[in-house]
Write a protein that holds these residues in place. Structure first.
Motif, PDB file in Angstrom:
ATOM      1  N   SER A 136       0.951  -1.257  -0.303  1.00  0.00           N
ATOM      2  CA  SER A 136       0.134   0.032  -0.118  1.00  0.00           C
ATOM      3  C   SER A 136       0.959   1.277  -0.119  1.00  0.00           C
ATOM      4  N   ARG A 137       2.361   1.104  -0.060  1.00  0.00           N
ATOM      5  CA  ARG A 137       3.104   2.392   0.249  1.00  0.00           C
ATOM      6  C   ARG A 137       2.913   3.089   1.441  1.00  0.00           C
ATOM      7  N   SER A 139      -0.118   3.802   2.452  1.00  0.00           N
ATOM      8  CA  SER A 139      -1.167   4.740   2.265  1.00  0.00           C
ATOM      9  C   SER A 139      -2.448   4.193   2.883  1.00  0.00           C
ATOM     10  N   LEU A 140      -3.291   4.959   3.740  1.00  0.00           N
ATOM     11  CA  LEU A 140      -4.366   4.354   4.346  1.00  0.00           C
ATOM     12  C   LEU A 140      -5.483   4.505   3.136  1.00  0.00           C
ATOM     13  N   GLU A 141      -5.437   5.499   2.288  1.00  0.00           N
ATOM     14  CA  GLU A 141      -6.498   5.577   0.959  1.00  0.00           C
ATOM     15  C   GLU A 141      -6.223   4.389   0.318  1.00  0.00           C
ATOM     16  N   VAL A 142      -5.180   3.788  -0.001  1.00  0.00           N
ATOM     17  CA  VAL A 142      -4.907   2.717  -0.888  1.00  0.00           C
ATOM     18  C   VAL A 142      -5.393   1.498  -0.197  1.00  0.00           C
ATOM     19  N   TYR A 270       8.188   3.556   4.213  1.00  0.00           N
ATOM     20  CA  TYR A 270       7.332   2.401   4.374  1.00  0.00           C
ATOM     21  C   TYR A 270       8.015   1.052   4.221  1.00  0.00           C
TER      22      TYR A 270
END
Length: 298
Positions: A136-137, A139-142, A270
């Motif tokens: 997800s790198r 990222s919570l959005e991913v 990350y």
């Protein structure tokens, strides 16, 4: 000598990932896998054919199992990795692969009913959390959208393929020595990859090969295929499987170093978070117990 050979084994395996990423613009995954294993088969054929003929009855009696193992270990694993590194960094792929021992533990507990302690389940959760951070790198959005890099998803499929292959080794016929088994697996992989390679080449075997691609095939056929196999077997024979297995965890270190130096890949926060979670999980689930056994045996 066995310690040195095991270090070289993990270095060669790491080089497999980094080289594949280095030529990803020219990379044809099925073609690379087919040529790599075909060349490896041709190199070992003079020593392998006689052994295979003497053990032909064992091979015939166990053909379904050996075919599945060849597909998973040779046909699928590296091909999926080659698809993955077309779309994701070599460092990402390497770090995700370091979680394979925990995935093996998870699959064994779920499908083979092998007991796992609460400590091991904690290790599984931490390592898989690290994989999730990587894909997800961070990222919570991913994570929320489940919109992962497709290269990382290919690498995850490669992890599953190798984990299933490793679990299946418990059923390898005892009468079949390691070299003969390896050669037959390579033969199965070459046969399975051939039609996919033809499809990838548009039905033609007139390969359009660049010089970097050719040298990559040669490296992969000799070093991470044949020499790593021979070095690994020698190390296991001299030091034992438990000690040899610990050397696998050098592969991400070599991979990160090679990817940074030769590919110019930059590590993000990350990456560091992911590797911390993965290795914490590995230590809790597997390494701590293995190290305790080693100390008792010394």
């Amino acid at each position: 000598m066995p310690y040195l050979l095991l270090v070289l084994t993990t270095l060669f395996w790491a080089g497999n990932f980094v080289l594949a990423r280095a030529i990803h613009l020219d990379l044809q995954p099925f073609t690379l896998a087919f040529l790599r294993w075909t060349l490896a088969l041709l190199i070992i054929a003079p020593w392998w054919l006689g052994r295979a003929w003497r053990l032909r009855q064992v091979l015939r009696e166990n053909l379904p199992l050996l075919t599945v193992q060849g597909i998973l270990g040779v046909g699928c694993f590296n091909t999926l990795v080659y698809f993955g590194v077309q779309h994701t960094q070599a460092s990402n792929a390497m770090l995700m692969q370091s979680a394979v021992p925990v995935v093996i533990l998870l699959l064994g507990a779920l499908f083979l009913r092998e007991p796992a302690s609460p400590r091991q389940w904690l290790g599984v959760a931490l390592s898989l959390g690290g994989v999730l951070v990587l894909v997800s790198r961070g990222s919570l959005e991913v994570m929320a959208a489940f919109d992962f890099n497709r290269g990382d998803l290919w690498i995850f499929l490669a992890m599953l393929s190798w984990s299933l292959y490793t679990l299946s080794l418990r059923w390898k016929p005892a009468a079949l020595d390691g070299f003969t088994f390896f050669g037959f697996s390579v033969l199965v992989g070459v046969v399975v990859l051939f039609p996919f390679m033809l499809w990838e080449q548009g039905g033609s075997t007139a390969f359009k090969l660049t010089e970097p691609f050719v040298w990559t095939v040669i490296y992969m056929a000799i070093f991470p295929s044949i020499l790593s196999f021979l070095f690994w077997n020698y190390g296991v024979e001299r030091l034992g499987a438990a000690t040899a297995g610990l050397f696998i965890h050098l592969m991400p270190m070599f991979g990160l170093l090679l990817a940074t130096v030769f590919l110019g890949e930059r590590l993000g926060w990350y990456h560091l978070t992911g590797v911390l979670l993965i290795f914490s999980g590995l230590y809790i689930a597997i390494l701590a117990q293995s190290l305790r056994r080693l100390r008792k045996s010394v």
